[in-house]
Design an enzyme around this catalytic site. Structure first.
Site, PDB file in Angstrom:
ATOM      1  N   HIS A  61     -55.718 -17.654 -68.659  1.00 58.97           N
ATOM      2  CA  HIS A  61     -56.397 -18.376 -67.568  1.00 58.97           C
ATOM      3  C   HIS A  61     -57.016 -19.689 -68.072  1.00 58.97           C
ATOM      4  CE1 HIS A  61     -60.069 -15.630 -68.593  1.00 58.97           C
ATOM      5  NE2 HIS A  61     -60.090 -16.711 -69.341  1.00 58.97           N
ATOM      6  N   HIS A  73     -67.258 -16.773 -67.048  1.00 58.38           N
ATOM      7  CA  HIS A  73     -67.617 -17.384 -68.338  1.00 58.38           C
ATOM      8  C   HIS A  73     -69.029 -17.971 -68.266  1.00 58.38           C
ATOM      9  CE1 HIS A  73     -63.224 -17.193 -68.183  1.00 58.38           C
ATOM     10  NE2 HIS A  73     -63.202 -17.257 -69.491  1.00 58.38           N
ATOM     11  N   HIS A  88     -57.070 -16.632 -78.976  1.00 58.30           N
ATOM     12  CA  HIS A  88     -57.804 -17.898 -79.051  1.00 58.30           C
ATOM     13  C   HIS A  88     -59.225 -17.682 -79.549  1.00 58.30           C
ATOM     14  CE1 HIS A  88     -58.838 -16.598 -74.915  1.00 58.30           C
ATOM     15  NE2 HIS A  88     -59.606 -17.646 -74.680  1.00 58.30           N
ATOM     16  N   GLU A  96     -60.615 -11.020 -74.523  1.00 57.15           N
ATOM     17  CA  GLU A  96     -60.313 -11.055 -73.077  1.00 57.15           C
ATOM     18  C   GLU A  96     -59.119 -10.160 -72.737  1.00 57.15           C
ATOM     19  OE1 GLU A  96     -61.913 -15.493 -71.754  1.00 57.15           O
ATOM     20  OE2 GLU A  96     -59.788 -15.257 -72.141  1.00 57.15           O
TER      21      GLU A  96
HETATM   22  C1  DHB Z   1     -59.932 -22.066 -73.144  1.00 58.19           C
HETATM   23  C2  DHB Z   1     -59.378 -20.800 -72.904  1.00 58.19           C
HETATM   24  C3  DHB Z   1     -60.060 -19.847 -72.160  1.00 58.19           C
HETATM   25  O1  DHB Z   1     -59.596 -18.574 -71.916  1.00 58.19           O
HETATM   26  C4  DHB Z   1     -61.296 -20.145 -71.639  1.00 58.19           C
HETATM   27  O2  DHB Z   1     -61.894 -19.217 -70.875  1.00 58.19           O
HETATM   28  C5  DHB Z   1     -61.878 -21.385 -71.886  1.00 58.19           C
HETATM   29  C6  DHB Z   1     -61.189 -22.344 -72.634  1.00 58.19           C
HETATM   30  C7  DHB Z   1     -59.203 -23.124 -73.904  1.00 58.19           C
HETATM   31  O3  DHB Z   1     -58.202 -22.837 -74.562  1.00 58.19           O
HETATM   32  O4  DHB Z   1     -59.605 -24.286 -73.832  1.00 58.19           O
HETATM   33 FE    FE Z   2     -61.466 -17.237 -70.833  1.00 59.92          FE
END
Ligand code: DHB
Ligand code: FE
Length: 280
Positions: free
Chosen positions: A12, A59, A193, A240
Site C-alpha cells: 500500500h 499509520h 521494507h 505489516e
Molecule cells: C512506504 C511504504 C509503506 O508501507 C508505508 O506505509 C509508508 C511508506 C514507502 O515505501 O515509502
Molecule cells: Fe504501511
C-alpha cells in the site's frame, strides 16, 4: 448467504497514491508497477464485489498513542479521507456496509475476538492506495468497504497465528449473513521494507517470494512465522505482512493463485500483490 469469493494481498505504498493522483502511472518509474496490476483491474471489473473487507493499518493518521486498538472494525455508513500532511487525497469517500459490519462485529465478539467498534473514522493510504490500484480513479468507489484496522505500528502487535484465526472467524461471520453478497477480503501492507534507522531501505526479494508461495495451496505454515523473522528478514515495516494472514485465513483450507506480481523497488518498499481464490 454472503460468500467470500476471493482474497487479495497487496502493498500500500503511499507514493503510488501520488502517482495516481498526479497522472504519472505510465511514467518510466511507475510503469512496471502499474502494469502488474492491469490483470487485477480487469478481473475486478468482471468480479464486481458488493463488499470488500479491507484489512489495513492506520499509520498514526487517525489513531494515535491515545488509543491503540489491536483489531478495529469500521461500522459507519461512510469514511472520510485522512490528511497525511499534504491534505486529503482527492479520492472519493469510502462507503461502508453497516449491516454486514455490525453482523461481523457481533459474530467475531461472540466467537471470542474482542473487536473495537468504530463508528466514525477517516482512512489513510493503507486503505485508499489499494483501492486506487484495483479500481483506478472512479467518481465513486465501485464497492462498499468494511475497514478492518490492525495495529502493526505500536508493539505488542498481534501474532500471525492470531491474525490467521481472525480470518477464519471472519469467514464464519460472513457465511452466517443471510443476504446474498459477493464479498472479497484484502490484506494490505508490506512487502519487505524498513523506513528508518541503520537498515532503512532493506528489501528481501527471496523471502518475500517465499511468503507469496506460502499463501497458495493448503499449507498454513505462514501463520507460525514469528515476529522476529519479519523484523530480521523483511525490515521493521515488513511486519505489516501479518495482515495478509487475516486475508489468507478467511479463504479456508486451500487456495488457488489467479495472479501474482512482484517488483523492486517502489519508494522504499518491495511491492507485491497476489490474487487468490478459495479452493474446496
Ligand atoms: C512506504 C511504504 C509503506 O508501507 C508505508 O506505509 C509508508 C511508506 C514507502 O515505501 O515509502
Ligand atoms: Fe504501511
Amino acid at each position: 448467504m454472503a460468500r467470500i469469493t476471493a482474497g487479495i494481498g497487496s502493498s500500500h505504498v503511499p507514493l503510488l497514491g501520488v502517482a495516481v493522483d498526479q497522472g504519472k502511472t505510465r511514467d518510466e518509474y511507475f510503469s512496471p508497477i502499474f502494469a502488474g496490476y492491469d490483470w487485477t483491474r480487469d478481473w475486478e471489473k468482471q468480479q464486481k464485489p458488493d463488499v470488500v473487507i479491507l484489512v489495513y493499518n492506520d499509520h498514526a493518521s487517525f489513531f494515535d498513542m491515545k488509543i491503540v486498538p489491536t483489531f478495529a472494525i469500521g461500522c459507519a455508513e461512510r469514511f472520510g479521507i485522512c490528511d497525511e500532511g499534504w491534505g486529503p487525497r482527492p479520492v472519493p469517500d469510502v462507503e461502508g456496509h453497516p449491516d454486514l459490519a455490525w453482523h461481523i462485529a457481533q459474530s467475531l465478539i461472540l466467537d471470542e475476538f474482542d473487536m473495537t467498534i468504530v463508528n466514525e473514522m477517516d482512512v489513510d493510504h493503507g486503505l485508499t492506495v489499494p483501492l486506487s490500484m484495483m479500481f483506478d480513479t472512479p467518481k465513486t468507489w465501485p464497492t462498499k468497504v468494511i475497514p478492518l484496522a490492525v495495529n502493526v505500528v505500536t508493539y505488542p502487535v498481534p501474532s500471525g497465528n492470531r491474525c490467521w484465526a481472525l480470518g477464519e472467524a471472519i469467514r464464519r461471520a460472513v457465511e452466517s449473513f443471510p443476504e446474498d453478497l459477493n464479498v472479497q477480503i484484502w490484506g494490505t501492507g508490506g512487502m519487505s521494507h524498513q523506513l528508518q534507522g541503520p537498515r532503512a531501505g532493506l528489501l528481501n526479494r527471496e523471502w518475500d517470494n517465499k511468503f507469496l508461495d506460502m499463501l497458495v495451496g493448503d499449507s498454513d505454515a505462514a501463520r507460525w512465522i514469528p515476529h522476529i523473522e519479519y523484523l530480521r528478514e523483511t525490515g521493521s515495516e515488513g511486519i505489516e505482512m501479518v495482515m495478509w494472514l487475516i486475508m489468507r485465513g478467511a479463504l479456508g483450507k486451500k487456495t488457488r493463485c489467479l495472479h501474482r506480481h512482484y517488483h523492486i523497488p517502489c519508494s522504499n518498499t518491495a511491492i507485491g500483490h497476489i490474487v487468490l481464490e478459495p479452493e474446496a
